[in-house]
Design a protein around this motif. Structure first.
Motif: not given
Length: 148
Positions: A26-30, A35-41
């Protein structure tokens, strides 16, 4: 129901093994989503910074070329540089500022290529250049990346 100490121990042992694995999944998925949102930003911020830098360079080049042309309006290479810089600046402008730039070019063409050089036309040239520079500055400010 008769719960034997061995069954209770087995259930506790199984829970002790499975629980950390589920928490890790669960933690790794979150973390992956974050990380994906941070990379997109970060990618968007970099794109805005690059766009802003290109826009600023184009506008600065236009203002520089207009100044060079004002100092020697008979120099055809200065006019060519101004025309090139103006067209480069137009690439980054909204409709309002494109109109201002094109009106400025029409003014240059009509005033400086169909009549003699005099002080009044130079003053009008300078006033119009200031108006164009102000519009470009506002346009540049509207696309400046925001720092959070």
């Amino acid at each position: 129901m008769n719960l034997t100490p061995g069954l209770i121990t087995s259930v506790i042992a199984l829970a002790a093994i499975v629980s950390p694995m589920l928490v890790a999944i669960i933690n790794n998925s979150h973390q992956a989503k974050l990380k994906a949102l941070e990379f997109k930003h970060d990618s968007r911020v970099r794109q805005f910074e690059i766009y802003y830098a290109d826009k600023k360079a184009a506008f600065s080049e236009f203002i520089r070329a207009a100044g060079v042309f004002a100092s020697d309006r008979s120099d055809t290479s200065a006019y060519a540089d101004l025309l090139s810089a103006l067209n480069r600046a137009v690439l980054f402008c909204d409709h309002k500022n494109k109109t201002v730039l094109h009106d400025f070019l029409d003014f240059i063409d009509s005033e400086f290529f169909n009549s003699g050089e005099d002080l009044d036309s130079y003053r009008e040239y300078s006033e119009r250049l200031h108006g164009v520079a102000d519009c470009l500055s506002l346009d540049l400010e509207s696309t400046k990346p925001r720092v959070d």
